[in-house]
Write an enzyme that holds these catalytic residues in place. Structure first.
Site, PDB file in Angstrom:
ATOM      1  N   HIS A  33       0.824  -1.212   0.000  1.00 34.77           N
ATOM      2  CA  HIS A  33       0.000   0.000   0.000  1.00 34.77           C
ATOM      3  C   HIS A  33       0.855   1.259   0.000  1.00 34.77           C
ATOM      4  O   HIS A  33       0.478   2.265   0.586  1.00 34.77           O
ATOM      5  CB  HIS A  33      -0.972   0.011   1.196  1.00 34.77           C
ATOM      6  CG  HIS A  33      -2.222  -0.771   0.903  1.00 34.77           C
ATOM      7  ND1 HIS A  33      -3.250  -0.277   0.134  1.00 34.77           N
ATOM      8  CD2 HIS A  33      -2.579  -2.018   1.250  1.00 34.77           C
ATOM      9  CE1 HIS A  33      -4.202  -1.188   0.036  1.00 34.77           C
ATOM     10  NE2 HIS A  33      -3.823  -2.271   0.697  1.00 34.77           N
ATOM     11  N   SER A 129      -6.090  -9.384 -12.502  1.00 33.90           N
ATOM     12  CA  SER A 129      -6.499  -8.360 -13.474  1.00 33.90           C
ATOM     13  C   SER A 129      -5.290  -7.749 -14.179  1.00 33.90           C
ATOM     14  O   SER A 129      -5.292  -7.610 -15.406  1.00 33.90           O
ATOM     15  CB  SER A 129      -7.385  -7.298 -12.825  1.00 33.90           C
ATOM     16  OG  SER A 129      -6.720  -6.705 -11.759  1.00 33.90           O
ATOM     17  N   GLU A 161      -6.689   0.203 -15.932  1.00 31.05           N
ATOM     18  CA  GLU A 161      -7.256  -0.170 -14.626  1.00 31.05           C
ATOM     19  C   GLU A 161      -7.823   1.083 -13.923  1.00 31.05           C
ATOM     20  O   GLU A 161      -8.912   1.062 -13.364  1.00 31.05           O
ATOM     21  CB  GLU A 161      -6.156  -0.811 -13.773  1.00 31.05           C
ATOM     22  CG  GLU A 161      -6.612  -1.294 -12.429  1.00 31.05           C
ATOM     23  CD  GLU A 161      -7.125  -2.726 -12.409  1.00 31.05           C
ATOM     24  OE1 GLU A 161      -6.588  -3.572 -13.130  1.00 31.05           O
ATOM     25  OE2 GLU A 161      -8.093  -2.983 -11.654  1.00 31.05           O
ATOM     26  N   ASP A 173       1.479  -3.786  -9.627  1.00 29.46           N
ATOM     27  CA  ASP A 173       1.052  -5.081 -10.165  1.00 29.46           C
ATOM     28  C   ASP A 173       1.392  -5.211 -11.638  1.00 29.46           C
ATOM     29  O   ASP A 173       1.971  -6.209 -12.084  1.00 29.46           O
ATOM     30  CB  ASP A 173      -0.464  -5.262  -9.980  1.00 29.46           C
ATOM     31  CG  ASP A 173      -0.853  -5.197  -8.521  1.00 29.46           C
ATOM     32  OD1 ASP A 173       0.051  -5.225  -7.668  1.00 29.46           O
ATOM     33  OD2 ASP A 173      -2.067  -5.116  -8.231  1.00 29.46           O
TER      34      ASP A 173
HETATM   35  C1  GLA Z   1      -3.385  -3.739  -5.167  1.00 26.70           C
HETATM   36  C2  GLA Z   1      -3.049  -2.623  -6.148  1.00 26.70           C
HETATM   37  C3  GLA Z   1      -1.555  -2.275  -6.100  1.00 26.70           C
HETATM   38  C4  GLA Z   1      -1.082  -2.034  -4.658  1.00 26.70           C
HETATM   39  C5  GLA Z   1      -1.554  -3.163  -3.732  1.00 26.70           C
HETATM   40  C6  GLA Z   1      -1.253  -2.866  -2.301  1.00 26.70           C
HETATM   41  O1  GLA Z   1      -2.779  -4.924  -5.564  1.00 26.70           O
HETATM   42  O2  GLA Z   1      -3.395  -3.002  -7.455  1.00 26.70           O
HETATM   43  O3  GLA Z   1      -1.294  -1.159  -6.921  1.00 26.70           O
HETATM   44  O4  GLA Z   1      -1.508  -0.785  -4.208  1.00 26.70           O
HETATM   45  O5  GLA Z   1      -2.961  -3.396  -3.862  1.00 26.70           O
HETATM   46  O6  GLA Z   1       0.109  -2.806  -2.081  1.00 26.70           O
END
Ligand code: GLA
Length: 392
Positions: A33, A129, A161, A173
């Site tokens: 996060h 995703s 996204e 991600d």
């Molecule tokens: C999700 C979001 C990422 C990141 C994580 C938490 O996976 O897609 O961008 O913020 O939560 O680390």
């Protein structure tokens, strides 16, 4: 199921011999996060992921079929009708990528049959995703001969996204999925997108991914909510340090000095998580490089506590699972991904893996109503086409 079997099963849909592409999922080892706060994160691409089997059509239609939901008819999309539509459901992810490439000038003189086969558990926080978005990006750049720098493709997938799907995620991600390398984790500065591939040499340990099987249903709304809270936090910080542009630039000393400016304790705790998670991540990468897995594990535990108490994105099932790993002798364990369900990542000595998993499974089942699943993490390269040589 082998890839050949899948092709056979969907012969009618595919019509010809397909080109095959693979896109990994990801597990984040630490740095949670903070990818939307200019922080450093440390994910790795994993061998569970998403396959696309692609054949060219003579018309300008895109037919999307998922082997995972093959009870449903294929979603059919015309090349000139690429805006978001609720009823397209999961197909909005690949259609969003089609639209993004159309904006770059790709005109789609012919359409495609795209069969998707995923091995990532759904809603488990392993980035199904992002895996699908980057996958479709690589399909488009390859089939329509529109090469694009990989980092640019990753950013494009994040925009899809954010703007097309409406989840305001960070870059972690898509970056991990698109830029991953076998046997490595990516130490990524989300502010500058500078990164370093760090060898995942764990010697006598393995990374275990444990799925609570609690689907992270609340994640998206709470996710956007956390982002808002952090924006408020940043504004308070900037009253004192106007040069700071992202929360992860704040040092723990700076934060302590201005603690009393936070009337709202919740906002303070959110900022506290960001600042300290940033430090933990830096230290964790150093610990791994020094092969100090004990320290690495401790930092994972501290990260979990902070996500649970300060950032409040854990849930009972994740807490039970993470604690069960620590109690059973893991070097460290924490929730991974957005939270509110999904997976725990743990560092476990190779020689004790099955005993520890057995103990954790028993503890978890007697304290929750879910059946867990465990995977020994195998890393992967980023999204790529699978050549015939690999198939045989
Ligand atoms: C999700 C979001 C990422 C990141 C994580 C938490 O996976 O897609 O961008 O913020 O939560 O680390």
């Amino acid at each position: 199921m082998t890839l050949q079997k899948i092709i056979k099963k969907h012969q009618t849909f595919l019509q010809k011999t397909p080109q095959i592409f693979f896109s990994p999922g990801r597990v984040n080892l630490i740095g949670e996060h903070i990818d939307y706060l200019g922080g450093n994160v440390f994910p790795t691409a994993i061998s569970l992921g998403t396959y696309a089997f692609v054949t060219i059509r003579e018309d300008r239609e895109f037919h999307f079929l998922s082997d995972n939901f093959s009870q449903f008819a294929p979603k059919i999309v015309q090349a000139d009708d690429l805006e978001y539509k609720e009823e397209r459901n999961w197909a909005n992810y690949p259609v969003g990528m089609l639209e993004a490439f159309a904006k770059r000038g790709v005109t789609y003189p012919f359409g495609l049959n795209v069969l998707i086969y995923g091995t990532l558990p759904n809603g488990a926080g392993l980035s199904s995703s992002a895996s699908l978005e980057v996958l479709m990006g690589v399909v488009i750049e390859t089939v329509y001969h529109h090469p694009i720098q990989r980092v640019e493709l990753v950013q494009m997938a994040q925009r899809v996204e954010n703007e097309y799907i409406g989840v305001h995620c960070g870059i972690m991600d898509q970056f991990a999925v698109g830029m991953g390398q076998n046997n490595h984790a990516i130490y990524l500065n989300t502010n500058t997108l500078e990164y370093k591939l760090v060898p995942l040499e764990l010697q006598n340990d393995v990374i275990v991914i444990a799925n609570t099987n609690k689907k992270r249903s609340l994640a998206d709304s709470q996710y956007n909510q956390r982002r808002k809270e952090c924006d408020i936090g940043l504004r308070i910080v900037q009253e004192h340090y106007p040069d700071i542009s992202a929360l992860c630039e704040v040092t723990s000393e700076q934060l302590e000095r201005i603690q009393s400016s936070f009337d709202n304790h919740i906002i303070y705790r959110r900022v506290h998580h960001a600042v300290h998670e940033q430090q933990r991540t830096e230290e964790a990468v150093q610990a791994l490089e020094k092969q100090d897995l004990m320290r690495f594990g401790e930092l994972l535990n501290a990260s979990h506590q902070s996500l649970r108490d300060d950032y409040e994105v854990s849930c009972r099932e994740l807490d039970v699972m993470a604690q069960a790993f620590v109690d059973a002798g893991a070097k460290g364990a924490r929730m991974t991904g957005a939270g509110f369900g999904g997976c725990v990542v743990a560092i476990v000595a190779k020689e004790n893996v099955s005993a520890i998993i057995d103990t954790v499974q028993t503890t978890y089942q007697s304290n929750t109503t879910y059946q867990p699943a465990f995977y020994i993490c195998e890393t992967s390269d980023g999204t790529h086409e699978i050549t015939k040589e690999v198939l045989v």
